[in-house]
Scaffold this active site. Structure first.
Site, PDB file in Angstrom:
ATOM      1  N   ARG A 187       0.839  -1.200   0.000  1.00 61.94           N
ATOM      2  CA  ARG A 187       0.000   0.000   0.000  1.00 61.94           C
ATOM      3  C   ARG A 187       0.873   1.248   0.000  1.00 61.94           C
ATOM      4  O   ARG A 187       0.530   2.265  -0.621  1.00 61.94           O
ATOM      5  CB  ARG A 187      -0.937  -0.007   1.212  1.00 61.94           C
ATOM      6  CG  ARG A 187      -2.084  -1.008   1.091  1.00 61.94           C
ATOM      7  CD  ARG A 187      -2.747  -1.282   2.434  1.00 61.94           C
ATOM      8  NE  ARG A 187      -3.288  -0.084   3.047  1.00 61.94           N
ATOM      9  CZ  ARG A 187      -3.648  -0.014   4.333  1.00 61.94           C
ATOM     10  NH1 ARG A 187      -3.510  -1.070   5.127  1.00 61.94           N
ATOM     11  NH2 ARG A 187      -4.132   1.106   4.825  1.00 61.94           N
ATOM     12  N   CYS A 254      -0.091   6.091   9.345  1.00 59.47           N
ATOM     13  CA  CYS A 254      -0.571   4.798   8.830  1.00 59.47           C
ATOM     14  C   CYS A 254      -1.824   5.074   8.009  1.00 59.47           C
ATOM     15  O   CYS A 254      -1.911   6.099   7.328  1.00 59.47           O
ATOM     16  CB  CYS A 254      -0.836   3.820   9.972  1.00 59.47           C
ATOM     17  SG  CYS A 254      -2.115   4.360  11.131  1.00 59.47           S
TER      18      CYS A 254
END
Length: 300
Positions: A187, A254
């Site tokens: 990601r 995150c």
């Protein structure tokens, strides 16, 4: 300065259960379809209460799923839990070392230093065959007395991050806070999509990838299901191998602020000065939702 250990064992909690307030902070990504509240009702450490990460937050920002709650709202939640400013709070989850770190950071960000994470969480408790409770504890009726105050130095927002990126770009990464991203590497690079539909993957300019799973391990082969925090030395090695300078200031980030807290907690346990660690509360969700944000992808 906190007078309690940041990381405590299941045996320590068992021996000191009557001296601490315990919170189950379990949380999972929606696609995993785990009902953490039901799991809590079925089995939790005796006397624990359930800290709902999806409820104890800033409800005025529905696009940002896990922003810090306003101090007054956090204080009201603590009153309902029967927690005072002077209590030693122990937080745990069913992942081992995961969402409990977010609640640890939340307490610290609210000025509550007497908070510890149970290393290995409920699996570590169960591995030692300590008893659990069923049912939902009754809500305590207490006077409004918990006073929260935000420790601004532990939190940064979108404006702070964009300004910091400018400093990093202007100096080829030599100046400014290092941005350390806890998301899975695919990601981070942009090879895999984000879980939120329509949200771009990728990363911020000059960000460094340190997936949160790199700082945990199954340390005891007798209990491979118990995920615990790595040793301070091993944690430092993980960050330095990724290119992080542990003597320079760091921003952890995150997807929505959960696993960034795992990196924050790991850095603290590795001996990094807390004054040098800031968590980006809105994290990638806030950053990537803004059409003016610069997104880097490492895909070929």
């Amino acid at each position: 300065m906190s007078t309690v250990d940041k990381l405590v064992s299941a045996s320590w909690v068992h021996e000191n259960l009557n001296k601490v307030k315990v919170l189950d902070c379990s949380w999972y990504l929606p696609f995993m379809k785990r009902d953490t509240k039901e799991e809590f009702v079925n089995a939790h450490i005796p006397g624990a209460r359930f800290f709902d990460i999806d409820a104890v937050k800033d409800l005025s920002k529905p696009d940002l799923p896990h922003m810090l709650p306003p101090p007054a709202s956090f204080g009201l939640s603590m009153d309902r839990f029967g927690i005072s400013n002077n209590d030693h709070v122990v937080v745990y989850d069913t992942a081992g070392v995961g969402p409990a770190c977010r609640v640890f950071w939340t307490f610290r960000a609210m000025g509550h230093d007497k908070v510890s994470v149970l290393n290995g969480g409920l699996p570590a408790w169960a591995a030692l065959k300590y008893k659990t409770e069923r049912g939902e504890p009754q809500t305590a009726h207490v006077e409004k007395k918990y006073v929260a105050r935000v420790e601004d130095k532990l939190v940064c927002d979108y404006t702070d991050v964009v300004k910091n990126i400018g400093e990093l770009k202007a100096s080829s990464g030599a100046n400014g806070r290092q941005i350390v991203d806890a998301r899975p590497n695919d990601r981070f690079t942009g090879k895999a999509p984000e879980f939120r539909p329509g949200l771009s993957s990728g990363h911020m300019p000059h960000a460094i990838s340190v997936p949160f799973t790199e700082v945990t391990e199954a340390a005891d082969l007798r209990y491979p299901q118990v995920s615990t925090l790595k040793s301070p030395k091993d944690i430092r090695n993980v960050f330095t191998a990724a290119g992080v300078d542990l003597d320079r200031p760091i921003i952890t980030t995150c997807g929505s602020g959960i696993t960034a807290s795992v990196l924050y907690f790991a850095l603290l346990n590795a001996g990094v000065n807390e004054q040098n660690i800031t968590l980006y509360d809105g994290s990638w969700t806030e950053y990537a939702l803004n059409p003016y944000s610069e997104i880097v992808k490492d895909t070929e």
